[in-house]
Scaffold this motif. Sequence first.
Motif, PDB file in Angstrom:
ATOM      1  N   ALA A  85       0.512  -1.118   0.338  1.00 51.51           N
ATOM      2  CA  ALA A  85      -0.014   0.403  -0.356  1.00 51.51           C
ATOM      3  C   ALA A  85       0.248   1.339   0.019  1.00 51.51           C
ATOM      4  O   ALA A  85       2.256   1.156   0.304  1.00 51.51           O
ATOM      5  N   VAL A  86       0.017   2.221  -0.517  1.00 51.66           N
ATOM      6  CA  VAL A  86       1.050   3.779  -0.447  1.00 51.66           C
ATOM      7  C   VAL A  86       2.349   3.604  -0.953  1.00 51.66           C
ATOM      8  O   VAL A  86       3.140   4.028  -1.421  1.00 51.66           O
TER       9      VAL A  86
ATOM     10  N   GLY B  81       4.699   1.598  -0.760  1.00 49.36           N
ATOM     11  CA  GLY B  81       5.482   1.103   0.366  1.00 49.36           C
ATOM     12  C   GLY B  81       6.169   2.369   0.965  1.00 49.36           C
ATOM     13  O   GLY B  81       6.637   2.077   2.112  1.00 49.36           O
ATOM     14  N   TYR B  82       5.695   3.347   1.148  1.00 45.87           N
ATOM     15  CA  TYR B  82       5.922   4.491   1.643  1.00 45.87           C
ATOM     16  C   TYR B  82       5.367   4.165   3.177  1.00 45.87           C
ATOM     17  O   TYR B  82       4.074   4.128   3.861  1.00 45.87           O
ATOM     18  N   ASP B  83       5.643   5.001   4.436  1.00 43.58           N
ATOM     19  CA  ASP B  83       5.507   5.269   5.660  1.00 43.58           C
ATOM     20  C   ASP B  83       3.750   5.918   6.192  1.00 43.58           C
ATOM     21  O   ASP B  83       4.622   7.322   6.018  1.00 43.58           O
ATOM     22  N   VAL B  84       2.896   5.639   6.416  1.00 43.56           N
ATOM     23  CA  VAL B  84       1.630   6.531   6.465  1.00 43.56           C
ATOM     24  C   VAL B  84       1.387   7.481   7.292  1.00 43.56           C
ATOM     25  O   VAL B  84       1.457   8.513   7.331  1.00 43.56           O
ATOM     26  N   VAL B  85       2.186   6.813   8.430  1.00 41.46           N
ATOM     27  CA  VAL B  85       2.672   7.676   9.927  1.00 41.46           C
ATOM     28  C   VAL B  85       3.278   8.340  10.302  1.00 41.46           C
ATOM     29  O   VAL B  85       3.031   9.406   9.840  1.00 41.46           O
ATOM     30  N   ALA B  86       4.368   8.412   9.347  1.00 42.51           N
ATOM     31  CA  ALA B  86       5.478   9.252   9.479  1.00 42.51           C
ATOM     32  C   ALA B  86       5.106  10.583   8.812  1.00 42.51           C
ATOM     33  O   ALA B  86       5.685  12.042   8.977  1.00 42.51           O
ATOM     34  N   TYR B  87       3.494  10.746   7.784  1.00 45.04           N
ATOM     35  CA  TYR B  87       3.187  11.857   7.233  1.00 45.04           C
ATOM     36  C   TYR B  87       2.925  12.782   8.308  1.00 45.04           C
ATOM     37  O   TYR B  87       4.168  14.064   8.242  1.00 45.04           O
ATOM     38  N   ARG B  88       2.617  12.610   9.866  1.00 43.19           N
ATOM     39  CA  ARG B  88       1.891  13.102  10.401  1.00 43.19           C
ATOM     40  C   ARG B  88       3.323  14.137  10.830  1.00 43.19           C
ATOM     41  O   ARG B  88       3.504  15.147  11.713  1.00 43.19           O
ATOM     42  N   SER B  89       4.715  13.441  11.010  1.00 41.87           N
ATOM     43  CA  SER B  89       5.811  13.967  11.260  1.00 41.87           C
ATOM     44  C   SER B  89       6.874  14.746  10.181  1.00 41.87           C
ATOM     45  O   SER B  89       8.349  15.861  10.977  1.00 41.87           O
ATOM     46  N   LEU B  90       5.747  14.942   9.136  1.00 44.87           N
ATOM     47  CA  LEU B  90       6.784  16.204   7.871  1.00 44.87           C
ATOM     48  C   LEU B  90       6.545  17.252   8.547  1.00 44.87           C
ATOM     49  O   LEU B  90       4.926  17.319   8.882  1.00 44.87           O
ATOM     50  N   ASP B  91       6.917  18.294   8.146  1.00 47.13           N
ATOM     51  CA  ASP B  91       6.810  20.194   7.798  1.00 47.13           C
ATOM     52  C   ASP B  91       5.528  19.982   6.698  1.00 47.13           C
ATOM     53  O   ASP B  91       5.842  20.049   5.768  1.00 47.13           O
ATOM     54  N   GLN B  92       4.288  20.282   6.590  1.00 38.99           N
ATOM     55  CA  GLN B  92       3.992  19.845   5.783  1.00 38.99           C
ATOM     56  C   GLN B  92       3.404  21.774   4.961  1.00 38.99           C
ATOM     57  O   GLN B  92       4.027  23.438   5.674  1.00 38.99           O
ATOM     58  N   VAL B  93       3.681  22.103   3.913  1.00 41.94           N
ATOM     59  CA  VAL B  93       4.114  23.204   3.674  1.00 41.94           C
ATOM     60  C   VAL B  93       2.960  24.143   2.739  1.00 41.94           C
ATOM     61  O   VAL B  93       2.219  22.890   2.302  1.00 41.94           O
TER      62      VAL B  93
ATOM     63  N   TYR C 114      -9.367   7.484   0.478  1.00 48.76           N
ATOM     64  CA  TYR C 114     -10.198   6.934  -1.155  1.00 48.76           C
ATOM     65  C   TYR C 114      -9.081   5.343  -0.996  1.00 48.76           C
ATOM     66  O   TYR C 114      -8.632   5.706  -2.250  1.00 48.76           O
ATOM     67  N   ASP C 115      -8.791   4.900   0.032  1.00 48.27           N
ATOM     68  CA  ASP C 115      -7.997   3.910  -0.160  1.00 48.27           C
ATOM     69  C   ASP C 115      -6.048   4.093  -1.345  1.00 48.27           C
ATOM     70  O   ASP C 115      -6.184   3.133  -1.621  1.00 48.27           O
ATOM     71  N   GLY C 116      -6.441   5.033  -0.897  1.00 46.89           N
ATOM     72  CA  GLY C 116      -4.546   5.685  -1.343  1.00 46.89           C
ATOM     73  C   GLY C 116      -5.401   6.081  -3.047  1.00 46.89           C
ATOM     74  O   GLY C 116      -4.328   5.960  -3.848  1.00 46.89           O
ATOM     75  N   HIS C 117      -6.008   5.956  -4.098  1.00 50.09           N
ATOM     76  CA  HIS C 117      -6.227   6.593  -4.860  1.00 50.09           C
ATOM     77  C   HIS C 117      -6.043   8.576  -4.500  1.00 50.09           C
ATOM     78  O   HIS C 117      -5.961   8.795  -3.659  1.00 50.09           O
ATOM     79  N   CYS C 118      -6.131   8.296  -6.067  1.00 50.39           N
ATOM     80  CA  CYS C 118      -5.681  10.176  -6.017  1.00 50.39           C
ATOM     81  C   CYS C 118      -6.876  10.928  -5.679  1.00 50.39           C
ATOM     82  O   CYS C 118      -8.157  10.705  -5.962  1.00 50.39           O
ATOM     83  N   ALA C 119      -6.952  11.503  -4.689  1.00 50.21           N
ATOM     84  CA  ALA C 119      -7.861  12.510  -4.175  1.00 50.21           C
ATOM     85  C   ALA C 119      -8.891  13.441  -4.801  1.00 50.21           C
ATOM     86  O   ALA C 119      -9.834  13.447  -5.548  1.00 50.21           O
TER      87      ALA C 119
END
Length: 172
Positions: free
Chosen positions: A31-32, A34-46, A93-98
């Motif tokens: 899924a995604v 192989g990227y870590d979906v939890v890690a997004y929460r620690s990234l600085d959103q621009v 959306y199950d990982g599909h393009c929003a």
Amino acid sequence: MKRFAWTLAATLAFAMPALAGDQYVDGTGYAVSGYDVVAYRSLDQVAVGQSQPEAVRGRSDITAEYNGVTWAFSTEENRDKFLENPAYYAPQYDGHCAYGVSRGGKVPANPNLWRIVDDKLYLNITDVVVGFFEEDIPGNINLAEGNWPGIEADGASSSVIPKFTSEGPVAN
């Protein structure tokens, strides 16, 4: 009594998460991508209009199963957080393009083209599409939410992500 039963049923239906459709999985088998979906929460959103930081790749030896597929994580702590509440961390959306869902279809999404809005992770397919999505984020999410129930049961996209190469999670 009948009214109480209907009220209880309606309340439970709204309280329970919607059943997920087929998760988008690319050639990596994860899924995604192989990227870590939890890690997004620690990234600085621009700010809107700027490129987000690159997503964090998961590891092949730190995985979990959810929605019928394998998810990879960069740390055991992130995997454990995911397992506590996978619906919170999984992309919409199950990982599909929003933006694709806002237009009525299921297309793949690039894990590096992301945005968290109202504590939900949204992915998009290309830089150009991100621009369209960001022109009216609330409006596009509203359209996607309206479209999703009608397309959720459709099979997951089998298309590849344009201009994206992923070799899956980092080997252990």
